[in-house]
Design a protein around this motif. Structure first.
Motif, PDB file in Angstrom:
ATOM      1  N   GLN A  42      11.349 -10.795 -34.531  1.00  0.00           N
ATOM      2  CA  GLN A  42      11.026 -11.636 -33.366  1.00  0.00           C
ATOM      3  C   GLN A  42      10.564 -13.024 -33.792  1.00  0.00           C
ATOM      4  OE1 GLN A  42      11.557 -11.312 -30.177  1.00  0.00           O
ATOM      5  NE2 GLN A  42      12.411  -9.277 -30.429  1.00  0.00           N
ATOM      6  N   ASP A  44      11.467 -14.765 -36.246  1.00  0.00           N
ATOM      7  CA  ASP A  44      12.610 -15.591 -36.635  1.00  0.00           C
ATOM      8  C   ASP A  44      13.344 -16.176 -35.433  1.00  0.00           C
ATOM      9  OD1 ASP A  44      12.080 -15.234 -39.290  1.00  0.00           O
ATOM     10  OD2 ASP A  44      13.569 -13.644 -39.583  1.00  0.00           O
ATOM     11  N   ARG A  45      13.025 -15.708 -34.235  1.00  0.00           N
ATOM     12  CA  ARG A  45      13.631 -16.248 -33.010  1.00  0.00           C
ATOM     13  C   ARG A  45      12.720 -17.254 -32.313  1.00  0.00           C
ATOM     14  NH1 ARG A  45      15.385 -10.410 -31.404  1.00  0.00           N
ATOM     15  NH2 ARG A  45      17.432 -10.328 -32.381  1.00  0.00           N
ATOM     16  N   TRP A  68      12.583 -20.272 -27.982  1.00  0.00           N
ATOM     17  CA  TRP A  68      12.831 -18.865 -28.304  1.00  0.00           C
ATOM     18  C   TRP A  68      14.268 -18.547 -27.948  1.00  0.00           C
ATOM     19  CZ3 TRP A  68      13.070 -14.741 -24.428  1.00  0.00           C
ATOM     20  CH2 TRP A  68      13.173 -13.470 -24.991  1.00  0.00           C
ATOM     21  N   ARG A  69      14.929 -17.880 -28.856  1.00  0.00           N
ATOM     22  CA  ARG A  69      16.304 -17.459 -28.583  1.00  0.00           C
ATOM     23  C   ARG A  69      16.296 -15.957 -28.321  1.00  0.00           C
ATOM     24  NH1 ARG A  69      20.968 -19.900 -31.845  1.00  0.00           N
ATOM     25  NH2 ARG A  69      20.274 -21.556 -30.481  1.00  0.00           N
ATOM     26  N   PRO A  70      16.514 -15.554 -27.069  1.00  0.00           N
ATOM     27  CA  PRO A  70      16.567 -14.124 -26.755  1.00  0.00           C
ATOM     28  C   PRO A  70      17.730 -13.452 -27.507  1.00  0.00           C
ATOM     29  CG  PRO A  70      16.412 -15.429 -24.748  1.00  0.00           C
ATOM     30  CD  PRO A  70      16.675 -16.379 -25.873  1.00  0.00           C
ATOM     31  N   PRO A  71      17.584 -12.165 -27.803  1.00  0.00           N
ATOM     32  CA  PRO A  71      18.674 -11.451 -28.487  1.00  0.00           C
ATOM     33  C   PRO A  71      19.987 -11.594 -27.713  1.00  0.00           C
ATOM     34  CG  PRO A  71      16.715 -10.073 -28.354  1.00  0.00           C
ATOM     35  CD  PRO A  71      16.442 -11.300 -27.529  1.00  0.00           C
ATOM     36  N   SER A  74      22.960 -17.548 -26.602  1.00  0.00           N
ATOM     37  CA  SER A  74      23.504 -18.638 -27.412  1.00  0.00           C
ATOM     38  C   SER A  74      22.666 -19.913 -27.291  1.00  0.00           C
ATOM     39  CB  SER A  74      24.945 -18.929 -27.007  1.00  0.00           C
ATOM     40  OG  SER A  74      25.000 -19.283 -25.639  1.00  0.00           O
ATOM     41  N   ASP A  76      18.581 -21.625 -26.673  1.00  0.00           N
ATOM     42  CA  ASP A  76      17.146 -21.378 -26.748  1.00  0.00           C
ATOM     43  C   ASP A  76      16.487 -21.627 -25.393  1.00  0.00           C
ATOM     44  OD1 ASP A  76      17.537 -20.952 -29.427  1.00  0.00           O
ATOM     45  OD2 ASP A  76      16.751 -22.891 -30.060  1.00  0.00           O
TER      46      ASP A  76
END
Length: 122
Positions: A42, A44-45, A68-71, A74, A76
């Protein structure tokens, strides 16, 4: 817990000045705390804006602008991250313990004066 009702104005003025002079934790410490709390995957996102000062700093934590880039996403999302200062929990426990002692002394010294804070602190 607010002590505004129990302390005279000169004391509150001095305490307010102390709150305004809190220095932020170093960024490396903030990033390490995020990694410890969220785990590597997490963390790393989460991308903290390392070029900007914290949005706010208080005695317990500070707040940073981040993305934050959700799983699977594409793009943030813009977020803020509130990071507790290292040692804040222990300091808070010590402060409550000290406040409890002071409340008991105040209750003993002037039982009719200040509000009894002991039940709140317990």
């Amino acid at each position: 817990l607010s002590v505004n009702a129990a302390l005279p104005v000169p004391y509150l003025t001095e305490l307010k000045q102390l709150q305004d002079r809190i220095k932020p934790s170093p960024l490396a410490e903030v990033l390490a705390t995020i990694r410890e709390e969220f785990g590597a995957v997490q963390a790393d996102r989460i991308f903290v804006d390392t070029k900007a000062d914290p949005l706010g700093v208080a005695s317990v934590a500070q707040v940073h602008r981040a993305s934050w880039r959700p799983p699977g996403a594409s793009v943030d999302r813009q977020i803020v991250v509130k990071v507790q200062h290292r040692g804040a929990a222990q300091s808070f426990r010590q402060d409550l313990w000290s406040a409890g002692i002071l409340a008991r002394i105040a209750r003993w010294a002037d039982p009719e004066g200040l509000p009894d804070m002991v039940p709140i602190l317990n």
